[in-house]
Design an enzyme around this catalytic site. Structure first.
Site, PDB file in Angstrom:
ATOM      1  NE  ARG A  42      30.699  67.375 129.422  1.00  0.00           N
ATOM      2  CZ  ARG A  42      31.399  66.779 130.385  1.00  0.00           C
ATOM      3  NH1 ARG A  42      31.399  65.462 130.481  1.00  0.00           N
ATOM      4  NH2 ARG A  42      32.077  67.494 131.236  1.00  0.00           N
ATOM      5  CG  HIS A  79      39.570  60.699 133.512  1.00  0.00           C
ATOM      6  ND1 HIS A  79      38.450  61.184 134.129  1.00  0.00           N
ATOM      7  CD2 HIS A  79      40.395  60.259 134.497  1.00  0.00           C
ATOM      8  CE1 HIS A  79      38.607  61.059 135.437  1.00  0.00           C
ATOM      9  NE2 HIS A  79      39.772  60.501 135.687  1.00  0.00           N
ATOM     10  NE  ARG A 137      39.911  69.025 129.419  1.00  0.00           N
ATOM     11  CZ  ARG A 137      38.640  68.705 129.709  1.00  0.00           C
ATOM     12  NH1 ARG A 137      38.316  67.448 130.013  1.00  0.00           N
ATOM     13  NH2 ARG A 137      37.698  69.629 129.686  1.00  0.00           N
ATOM     14  CE1 TYR A 149      35.611  65.193 128.521  1.00  0.00           C
ATOM     15  CE2 TYR A 149      34.070  66.967 128.037  1.00  0.00           C
ATOM     16  CZ  TYR A 149      35.033  66.396 128.857  1.00  0.00           C
ATOM     17  OH  TYR A 149      35.409  67.042 130.011  1.00  0.00           O
ATOM     18  CG  ASN A 183      34.719  59.173 132.882  1.00  0.00           C
ATOM     19  OD1 ASN A 183      35.013  60.023 133.723  1.00  0.00           O
ATOM     20  ND2 ASN A 183      34.753  59.417 131.586  1.00  0.00           N
ATOM     21  CB  ALA A 193      33.143  67.194 137.469  1.00  0.00           C
ATOM     22  CD  GLU A 251      40.974  58.313 138.128  1.00  0.00           C
ATOM     23  OE1 GLU A 251      41.514  57.864 139.163  1.00  0.00           O
ATOM     24  OE2 GLU A 251      41.104  59.482 137.747  1.00  0.00           O
ATOM     25  N   PRO A 276      28.732  62.413 136.197  1.00  0.00           N
ATOM     26  CG  PRO A 276      29.436  64.176 137.537  1.00  0.00           C
ATOM     27  CD  PRO A 276      29.452  62.676 137.449  1.00  0.00           C
ATOM     28  CG  ASN A 277      27.878  67.340 133.340  1.00  0.00           C
ATOM     29  OD1 ASN A 277      26.744  67.796 133.286  1.00  0.00           O
ATOM     30  ND2 ASN A 277      28.738  67.707 134.264  1.00  0.00           N
TER      31      ASN A 277
HETATM   32  C1  DQA Z   1      36.333  63.467 132.197  1.00  0.00           C
HETATM   33  C2  DQA Z   1      37.351  64.528 132.654  1.00  0.00           C
HETATM   34  C3  DQA Z   1      36.790  65.350 133.808  1.00  0.00           C
HETATM   35  O1  DQA Z   1      37.749  66.327 134.215  1.00  0.00           O
HETATM   36  C4  DQA Z   1      35.519  66.053 133.395  1.00  0.00           C
HETATM   37  O2  DQA Z   1      34.963  66.737 134.482  1.00  0.00           O
HETATM   38  C5  DQA Z   1      34.532  65.138 132.762  1.00  0.00           C
HETATM   39  C6  DQA Z   1      34.995  64.082 131.872  1.00  0.00           C
HETATM   40  C7  DQA Z   1      36.827  62.713 130.947  1.00  0.00           C
HETATM   41  O3  DQA Z   1      36.279  61.647 130.677  1.00  0.00           O
HETATM   42  O4  DQA Z   1      37.715  63.184 130.241  1.00  0.00           O
HETATM   43  O5  DQA Z   1      33.331  65.326 132.913  1.00  0.00           O
HETATM   44  O6  DQA Z   1      36.196  62.512 133.247  1.00  0.00           O
END
Ligand code: DQA
Length: 148
Positions: free
Chosen positions: A17, A96, A103, A22, A70, A73, A94, A9-10
């Site tokens: 964003r 990120h 964070r 990011y 990835n 959230a 995984e 998501p997002n």
């Molecule tokens: C994320 C880190 C997550 O905590 C966050 O909710 C994201 C992006 C990252 O790529 O740093 O949406 O996965």
């Protein structure tokens, strides 16, 4: 070799964003760079804002040689994604973009890390390339180092 690059998501908004966190590269940039860097890998790129859709794609790609995921959230909340990863054969890494450990504390726990082969955080888009390289190395070691 078949590899799924799965984003949660997002992450469709990457580029605009929270660029301080990011970066400014988009998912299209990521796809372009990975295809150029790994011309011999057959990639599938998927992004979804919906937990169930992410589970469906994991099931569809259960026979892939590897998955770079990835979960955004959902990493921190989703038992369903954890169970989906545990249920499939394909090794999952995984990833990120940000260093989640530097964070907010709610980002420090991953529901999925324990069922993944490994975790890469904080290296931006480079993390996806390193994860793909790791999947290649994993496949080579499983095949006795005889194939690419
Ligand atoms: C994320 C880190 C997550 O905590 C966050 O909710 C994201 C992006 C990252 O790529 O740093 O949406 O996965």
């Amino acid at each position: 070799m078949r590899v799924l690059i799965l984003n949660g998501p997002n992450l469709n908004l990457l580029g605009t964003r929270e660029p301080d966190t990011y970066g400014t590269a988009t998912l299209a940039d990521l796809e372009h760079d990975l295809r150029a860097y790994f011309p011999n890998i057959q990639f599938r790129f998927e992004q979804s804002n919906h937990e169930g859709r992410l589970i469906d794609v994991l099931h569809e790609e259960r026979g892939a040689d590897g998955i770079v995921f990835n979960a955004a959230a959902y990493t921190h909340t989703s038992i369903a994604l954890r169970d989906a990863i545990a249920a499939i054969e394909a090794p999952v890494i995984e990833v990120h973009l940000s260093n989640v450990h530097a964070r907010e504390s709610f980002r420090h726990h991953s529901m999925i890390a324990s069922v993944c082969q490994g975790v890469i955080a904080g290296l931006g888009m480079t993390g996806y390339r390193l994860a793909t390289e790791a999947l290649q190395a994993l496949q080579q070691s499983e095949q006795g180092g005889n194939q690419s």
